[in-house]
Design an enzyme around this catalytic site. Structure first.
Site, PDB file in Angstrom:
ATOM      1  N   ASP A 278       0.676  -0.983   0.366  1.00 29.79           N
ATOM      2  CA  ASP A 278       0.441   0.157   0.045  1.00 29.79           C
ATOM      3  C   ASP A 278       0.665   1.349  -0.358  1.00 29.79           C
ATOM      4  OD1 ASP A 278      -2.239   0.867  -0.090  1.00 29.79           O
ATOM      5  OD2 ASP A 278      -1.994   2.193   1.546  1.00 29.79           O
TER       6      ASP A 278
ATOM      7  N   HIS B  38      -4.007  14.709   0.436  1.00 29.21           N
ATOM      8  CA  HIS B  38      -3.577  13.612   1.551  1.00 29.21           C
ATOM      9  C   HIS B  38      -2.874  13.613   2.871  1.00 29.21           C
ATOM     10  CE1 HIS B  38      -4.934  10.241   4.121  1.00 29.21           C
ATOM     11  NE2 HIS B  38      -3.724   9.639   4.028  1.00 29.21           N
TER      12      HIS B  38
ATOM     13  N   GLU C  19     -10.362   4.098   3.473  1.00 35.89           N
ATOM     14  CA  GLU C  19      -9.505   4.923   2.804  1.00 35.89           C
ATOM     15  C   GLU C  19     -10.025   4.455   1.267  1.00 35.89           C
ATOM     16  OE1 GLU C  19      -5.542   5.033   4.945  1.00 35.89           O
ATOM     17  OE2 GLU C  19      -5.093   3.524   3.617  1.00 35.89           O
TER      18      GLU C  19
ATOM     19  N   GLU D 268      -9.362   3.699  -2.675  1.00 37.54           N
ATOM     20  CA  GLU D 268      -7.888   3.953  -3.115  1.00 37.54           C
ATOM     21  C   GLU D 268      -8.194   3.545  -4.569  1.00 37.54           C
ATOM     22  OE1 GLU D 268      -5.058   2.078  -1.176  1.00 37.54           O
ATOM     23  OE2 GLU D 268      -5.773   3.170   0.470  1.00 37.54           O
TER      24      GLU D 268
ATOM     25  N   ASP E 266      -9.611   0.467   1.731  1.00 36.92           N
ATOM     26  CA  ASP E 266      -8.117   0.251   2.908  1.00 36.92           C
ATOM     27  C   ASP E 266      -8.508   0.358   3.866  1.00 36.92           C
ATOM     28  OD1 ASP E 266      -5.461  -1.736   3.599  1.00 36.92           O
ATOM     29  OD2 ASP E 266      -4.666   0.617   3.569  1.00 36.92           O
TER      30      ASP E 266
ATOM     31  N   ARG F 169      -8.463   3.980  12.886  1.00 36.29           N
ATOM     32  CA  ARG F 169      -7.172   4.859  12.935  1.00 36.29           C
ATOM     33  C   ARG F 169      -6.671   4.668  14.377  1.00 36.29           C
ATOM     34  NH1 ARG F 169      -5.511   6.226   8.147  1.00 36.29           N
ATOM     35  NH2 ARG F 169      -7.112   6.891   6.869  1.00 36.29           N
TER      36      ARG F 169
ATOM     37  N   GLN G  47      -4.156   1.930  15.028  1.00 39.75           N
ATOM     38  CA  GLN G  47      -2.409   2.466  14.081  1.00 39.75           C
ATOM     39  C   GLN G  47      -1.842   3.569  14.732  1.00 39.75           C
ATOM     40  OE1 GLN G  47      -4.313   4.166  10.221  1.00 39.75           O
ATOM     41  NE2 GLN G  47      -1.987   4.626   9.571  1.00 39.75           N
TER      42      GLN G  47
ATOM     43  N   LYS H  28      -4.194  -1.745   9.581  1.00 39.00           N
ATOM     44  CA  LYS H  28      -4.898  -1.972   8.623  1.00 39.00           C
ATOM     45  C   LYS H  28      -5.214  -3.319   7.890  1.00 39.00           C
ATOM     46  CE  LYS H  28      -3.568   1.993   7.188  1.00 39.00           C
ATOM     47  NZ  LYS H  28      -4.245   2.875   6.426  1.00 39.00           N
TER      48      LYS H  28
ATOM     49  N   THR I  85      -8.876  -5.788   3.167  1.00 42.39           N
ATOM     50  CA  THR I  85      -8.658  -4.616   2.383  1.00 42.39           C
ATOM     51  C   THR I  85      -9.929  -5.062   1.159  1.00 42.39           C
ATOM     52  OG1 THR I  85      -6.550  -3.982   2.934  1.00 42.39           O
ATOM     53  CG2 THR I  85      -6.924  -3.967   0.669  1.00 42.39           C
TER      54      THR I  85
ATOM     55  N   GLU J 275      -9.803  12.991   7.346  1.00 41.40           N
ATOM     56  CA  GLU J 275     -10.319  14.284   6.424  1.00 41.40           C
ATOM     57  C   GLU J 275     -11.172  14.907   6.358  1.00 41.40           C
ATOM     58  OE1 GLU J 275      -6.973  14.257   2.622  1.00 41.40           O
ATOM     59  OE2 GLU J 275      -8.002  11.368   2.834  1.00 41.40           O
TER      60      GLU J 275
END
Length: 404
Positions: free
Chosen positions: A118, A125, A192, A194, A226, A230, A233, A246, A250, A353
């Site tokens: 990844d 970002h 996420e 992606e 993904d 948070r 992490q 993570k 996925t 975000e």
């Protein structure tokens, strides 16, 4: 409606033809390679056998991996043949019985994932994250960001096909004000948005793959979510990076769009502000970006529309960087672009975000959100410009959060 009668403007018309793997109802139905046309799927292996294709053995398989490994000549030949089979009237009588409505089939993970990497390729970002977590830094980017595509190795065994429920992960977490870590379900579960790239042809260990060899190794792309815990992490990632926050899931689309379907969507990446080392310098290469228009929906409400054309590092540069040390490629390798975010608030590809790390509440018709709650359904969809004003659809990727 007959499978050949695809409405004008359908993003899954004969100009697209993404690949997947499906099975029919019944205990004895084995997975098989399929190609999407409109709201039907063609049994590609059966069609190849019926029409005497020399590539029938590659398509009559329960996974895309044999086709992926066959290489660019085979990819192009098969695509030309499929286009003719679904477009030329003389083939209709033979292959019409080999179509199945999408609503009647089960879709599977289309390829066996070898390794998963990844990346972190969106400057928008990366700057947002830098402003959140390093507000006093002179530059919101880390010193290496403009010199190399930052990435990490993920967990291939938890890559799942669209539609698979995502179990809320548990782990250690520690808020800044907590005296000690606690264990429990993540309370800051995120997404996420992606794009994933699927490797077909392997490479030898010790032999880097150059920018110009991108098309020789990469078969196609798909949407990818993904999922990210948070809070887990944030506590675990120093100093070695993402791990349990993570690796729990996925999600990828059930449909892989071949690169050849996206030639009209090729665009130049954003202007580079730092001189690149030779192995990453793509000034003389074909445009490495893709104009993909992504939408992110939460419980059916669009919350973001990230533009993939804004990604600073291209897929070819990512492939070159992850092999420059001599690391080998394997058939079925998957690498993610990293979160796709544009310059405006409406274009941010993560709740981190969109809510600015939980500070700002996201107002939805069915309630308020900062991070995901159990029962939430997230769907990524996208299209790209094609020839003569057409749209090339990417298969959506969706997942529902369930309690652990």
């Amino acid at each position: 409606m007959p499978p050949f009668d695809v409405p004008e403007g359908d993003p899954f018309g004969p100009h697209n033809l993404p690949y997947g793997v499906f099975s029919l109802p019944g205990e004895d139905s084995a997975p098989r390679v399929g190609v999407r046309l409109g709201d039907h799927v063609l049994d590609a292996g059966a069609a190849a056998l019926a029409l005497g294709s020399p590539y029938a053995s590659l398509l009559a398989r329960p996974t895309l991996n044999p086709l992926l490994a066959a290489g660019r000549t085979a990819w192009s030949d098969v695509r030309r043949a499929l286009t003719a089979w679904v477009s030329v009237p003389s083939h209709r009588e033979t292959i019409e019985p080999l179509f199945h409505p999408l609503s009647s089939v089960t879709l599977h993970l289309p390829f066996e994932v070898a390794d998963y990497v990844d990346f972190y390729a969106s400057e928008n970002h990366a700057r947002n994250v830098g402003r959140m977590f390093r507000p006093d830094a002179a530059d919101s980017l880390t010193p290496n960001w403009k010199h190399l595509p930052i990435g990490y190795h993920g967990r291939s065994g938890t890559v799942v096909v669209s539609g698979t429920d995502v179990v809320r992960p548990s782990g250690q977490r520690k808020a800044p004000t907590d005296a000690a870590p606690v264990f429990g379900p993540s309370v800051r579960l995120d997404i996420e948005a992606e794009v994933g790239f699927v490797v077909g042809v392997p490479s030898a260990m010790g032999s880097p793959v150059g920018l110009s060899d991108f098309r020789e190794h990469v078969f196609g792309l798909c949407l990818l979510n993904d999922w990210s815990a948070r809070d887990i992490q944030a506590w675990e990632y120093v100093p070695l990076g993402p791990f349990l926050g993570k690796s729990f899931a996925t999600s990828v689309s059930a449909w892989i769009t071949p690169l050849d379907a996206l030639d009209e969507a090729r665009v130049a990446p954003p202007e580079r502000t730092h001189e690149l080392l030779p192995y990453l310098d793509d000034a003389a290469e074909e445009p490495g970006g893709f104009d993909l228009r992504i939408s992110v929906s939460l419980n059916g409400h669009v919350i973001s529309e990230p533009p993939f054309s804004t990604m600073y590092w291209t897929a070819a540069q990512q492939l070159a960087h992850m092999t420059v040390n001599g690391a080998s490629l394997r058939t079925g390798d998957l690498y993610g672009s990293g979160t796709v975010s544009g310059p405006t608030e409406r274009e941010r590809g993560s709740l981190l975000e969109l809510t600015w790390n939980g500070r700002d509440v996201l107002e939805l018709p069915d309630g308020k959100r900062t991070f995901l709650e159990n029962g939430d359904v997230v769907t990524l969809s996208a299209w790209a410009p094609g020839a003569d004003g057409s749209h090339v659809g990417l298969g959506e990727v969706t997942g529902r959060v369930v309690a652990g």
